[in-house]
Write a protein that holds these residues in place. Structure first.
Motif, mmCIF file in Angstrom:
data_model
loop_
_atom_site.group_PDB
_atom_site.id
_atom_site.type_symbol
_atom_site.label_atom_id
_atom_site.label_comp_id
_atom_site.label_asym_id
_atom_site.label_seq_id
_atom_site.Cartn_x
_atom_site.Cartn_y
_atom_site.Cartn_z
ATOM 1 N N LYS A 14 2.849 9.384 -6.349
ATOM 2 C CA LYS A 14 3.633 10.599 -6.106
ATOM 3 C C LYS A 14 4.781 10.723 -7.095
ATOM 4 N N ASN B 197 0.829 -1.216 0.000
ATOM 5 C CA ASN B 197 0.000 0.000 0.000
ATOM 6 C C ASN B 197 0.859 1.260 0.000
ATOM 7 N N ASN C 239 1.126 4.154 -3.093
ATOM 8 C CA ASN C 239 1.016 5.580 -2.818
ATOM 9 C C ASN C 239 2.247 6.320 -3.337
ATOM 10 N N GLN C 240 3.419 5.754 -3.110
ATOM 11 C CA GLN C 240 4.667 6.365 -3.567
ATOM 12 C C GLN C 240 4.739 6.395 -5.090
#
Length: 73
Positions: free
Chosen positions: A50, A42, A46-47
């Protein structure tokens, strides 16, 4: 003189951001492919989002200033 310096400074900064984003994408992809825990997957997803931002946002700015540099020369 100052205008050329500014253009080259923006080109350098946006190129470094784009390269950093690309490196981060590869590192995050490795975390997704071989995670140690479910929680890490997870965080890696998310990274990854980004990291795409560090390519999608500065790259058009780099292209614009590169065209501007070519016009001035």
């Amino acid at each position: 003189m100052f205008k050329q310096f500014y253009i080259y400074l923006v080109l350098f900064a946006t190129l470094m951001m784009t390269i950093g984003g690309a490196v981060s994408i590869f590192m995050t992809a490795a975390d997704i492919i071989s995670p140690t825990t479910y929680m890490e997957v997870n965080v890696a997803k998310n990274q990854l989002i980004k990291s795409f931002g560090f390519i999608v946002i500065p790259f058009p700015i780099f292209l614009y200033f590169n065209r501007l540099r070519k016009k001035l020369e």
